[in-house]
Design a protein around this motif. Structure first.
Motif, mmCIF file in Angstrom:
data_model
loop_
_atom_site.group_PDB
_atom_site.id
_atom_site.type_symbol
_atom_site.label_atom_id
_atom_site.label_comp_id
_atom_site.label_asym_id
_atom_site.label_seq_id
_atom_site.Cartn_x
_atom_site.Cartn_y
_atom_site.Cartn_z
ATOM 1 N N SER A 1 30.428 41.635 26.033
ATOM 2 C CA SER A 1 29.902 42.990 26.239
ATOM 3 C C SER A 1 28.883 43.362 25.166
ATOM 4 O O SER A 1 27.927 44.091 25.420
ATOM 5 N N LEU A 2 29.079 42.850 23.959
ATOM 6 C CA LEU A 2 28.127 43.105 22.876
ATOM 7 C C LEU A 2 26.843 42.316 23.079
ATOM 8 O O LEU A 2 25.746 42.793 22.753
ATOM 9 N N SER A 3 26.965 41.118 23.618
ATOM 10 C CA SER A 3 25.821 40.206 23.722
ATOM 11 C C SER A 3 24.972 40.435 24.963
ATOM 12 O O SER A 3 23.785 40.075 24.974
ATOM 13 N N MET A 4 25.576 41.005 26.015
ATOM 14 C CA MET A 4 24.863 41.142 27.281
ATOM 15 C C MET A 4 24.718 42.604 27.677
ATOM 16 O O MET A 4 25.671 43.376 27.625
ATOM 17 N N TYR A 5 23.525 42.972 28.081
ATOM 18 C CA TYR A 5 23.252 44.344 28.524
ATOM 19 C C TYR A 5 23.850 44.600 29.905
ATOM 20 O O TYR A 5 24.469 45.628 30.152
ATOM 21 N N ARG A 6 23.703 43.624 30.779
ATOM 22 C CA ARG A 6 24.255 43.746 32.134
ATOM 23 C C ARG A 6 25.632 43.068 32.149
ATOM 24 O O ARG A 6 25.757 41.886 32.451
ATOM 25 N N ASN A 7 26.641 43.833 31.805
ATOM 26 C CA ASN A 7 27.975 43.239 31.642
ATOM 27 C C ASN A 7 29.040 43.838 32.556
ATOM 28 O O ASN A 7 30.234 43.705 32.286
ATOM 29 N N ASP A 8 28.612 44.475 33.645
ATOM 30 C CA ASP A 8 29.583 45.069 34.564
ATOM 31 C C ASP A 8 30.512 44.031 35.186
ATOM 32 O O ASP A 8 31.643 44.350 35.592
ATOM 33 N N PHE A 9 30.046 42.789 35.255
ATOM 34 C CA PHE A 9 30.848 41.735 35.886
ATOM 35 C C PHE A 9 32.148 41.476 35.137
ATOM 36 O O PHE A 9 33.086 40.899 35.690
ATOM 37 N N LEU A 10 32.221 41.896 33.870
ATOM 38 C CA LEU A 10 33.407 41.612 33.065
ATOM 39 C C LEU A 10 34.686 42.154 33.680
ATOM 40 O O LEU A 10 35.752 41.549 33.552
ATOM 41 N N LYS A 11 34.605 43.287 34.356
ATOM 42 C CA LYS A 11 35.820 43.883 34.916
ATOM 43 C C LYS A 11 36.396 43.066 36.069
ATOM 44 O O LYS A 11 37.556 43.260 36.455
ATOM 45 N N TRP A 12 35.588 42.133 36.599
ATOM 46 C CA TRP A 12 36.059 41.302 37.704
ATOM 47 C C TRP A 12 36.551 39.935 37.235
ATOM 48 O O TRP A 12 37.052 39.151 38.043
ATOM 49 N N VAL A 13 36.394 39.645 35.955
ATOM 50 C CA VAL A 13 36.791 38.329 35.444
ATOM 51 C C VAL A 13 38.231 38.396 34.929
ATOM 52 O O VAL A 13 38.539 39.171 34.020
ATOM 53 N N PRO A 14 39.153 37.607 35.482
ATOM 54 C CA PRO A 14 40.560 37.659 35.048
ATOM 55 C C PRO A 14 40.759 37.051 33.665
ATOM 56 O O PRO A 14 39.979 36.202 33.213
ATOM 57 N N ASP A 15 41.817 37.480 32.998
ATOM 58 C CA ASP A 15 42.092 37.004 31.640
ATOM 59 C C ASP A 15 42.290 35.490 31.569
ATOM 60 O O ASP A 15 41.923 34.858 30.571
ATOM 61 N N PHE A 16 42.876 34.878 32.621
ATOM 62 C CA PHE A 16 43.150 33.450 32.537
ATOM 63 C C PHE A 16 41.861 32.648 32.415
ATOM 64 O O PHE A 16 41.830 31.590 31.784
ATOM 65 N N PHE A 17 40.764 33.162 32.997
ATOM 66 C CA PHE A 17 39.477 32.478 32.868
ATOM 67 C C PHE A 17 39.025 32.492 31.404
ATOM 68 O O PHE A 17 38.575 31.465 30.873
ATOM 69 N N PHE A 18 39.161 33.644 30.756
ATOM 70 C CA PHE A 18 38.771 33.748 29.350
ATOM 71 C C PHE A 18 39.651 32.867 28.468
ATOM 72 O O PHE A 18 39.175 32.261 27.509
ATOM 73 N N ARG A 19 40.941 32.788 28.785
ATOM 74 C CA ARG A 19 41.841 31.926 27.996
ATOM 75 C C ARG A 19 41.408 30.466 28.083
ATOM 76 O O ARG A 19 41.397 29.734 27.088
#
Length: 223
Positions: free
Chosen positions: A103-121
């Motif tokens: 969210s800090l690095s990208m201006y267009r970051n609305d997609f983050l709310k659709w990405v599940p935690d397991f993907f980030f893990r």
């Protein structure tokens, strides 16, 4: 004393100067002669040192979203503005850390709310589990070293590219670097783009780099 010396040695090999020397030496051993270099964010700092130390070998330089030549006041102000422990999200341990980094690095970051935690893990396990100690040492060096607004002026033609919505290194850093380098530099600002220019405006970035570098130029290296 021995422990302190080992610690100092570890910090030295995490510095951008040491890494710049290693990259250039590695390229020489591979038989690469004259070349151009491109770096983004921390890679841009390494690229700058490569160019400064090797004016004969490096033809052109592309710097993207890299804080170079900042003052101590600028450093402290930006750390306060971010408002979190830097190593906590630059070397993330949890999905929350990585979400903050994106969210800090990208201006267009609305997609983050659709990405599940397991993907980030899984991403953290793949990208940040190895060499974690070394990454943290590198960040420690960046945060504790003295700011140097009087960095050497490069002799090479230099293209500076920045996103107009960069929250990591705001536009003042871009204009400051441009003024410092003078007439041999050019600044291009991409609209609606954050710090991660290569992620948000990849086509524009590639066109700018190719147009600038491949005009009667040599090999190109991305840092």
């Amino acid at each position: 004393m021995a422990t302190a010396e080992r610690h100092a040695g570890n910090l030295y090999i995490r510095t951008e100067v040491f890494q710049a020397k290693c990259l250039v030496e590695g390229l020489k051993r591979l038989g690469v002669g004259r070349f151009s270099v491109y770096g983004i964010s921390y890679g841009g700092i390494v690229a700058y040192h490569m160019a400064e130390m090797n004016p004969l070998e490096i033809d052109k330089v592309v710097i993207v979203s890299s804080a170079i030549g900042y003052t101590e006041e600028q450093k402290e102000r930006q750390l306060t503005r971010i408002g979190r422990r830097i190593s906590g999200f630059l070397v993330p341990e949890s999905p929350q850390d990585l979400r903050f980094l994106v969210s800090l690095s990208m201006y267009r970051n609305d997609f983050l709310k659709w990405v599940p935690d397991f993907f980030f893990r899984q991403f953290i396990n793949a990208m940040y589990k190895t060499h974690r100690k070394e990454r943290l040492e590198m960040i420690e060096h960046l945060l504790t070293k003295d700011a140097d607004p009087n960095v050497p002026i490069l002799t090479q033609e230099t293209l500076i590219i920045w996103g107009d919505q960069d929250k990591v290194f705001p536009l003042e850093f871009a204009h400051q670097l441009h003024r410092h380098l003078g007439s041999k530099s050019k600044l291009v600002i991409l609209k609606n783009t954050g710090h991660a220019v290569n992620m948000e405006s990849p086509c524009e970035l590639n066109i700018l780099i190719k147009t600038f570098v491949f005009r009667h130029s040599y090999h190109m290296l991305e840092v």
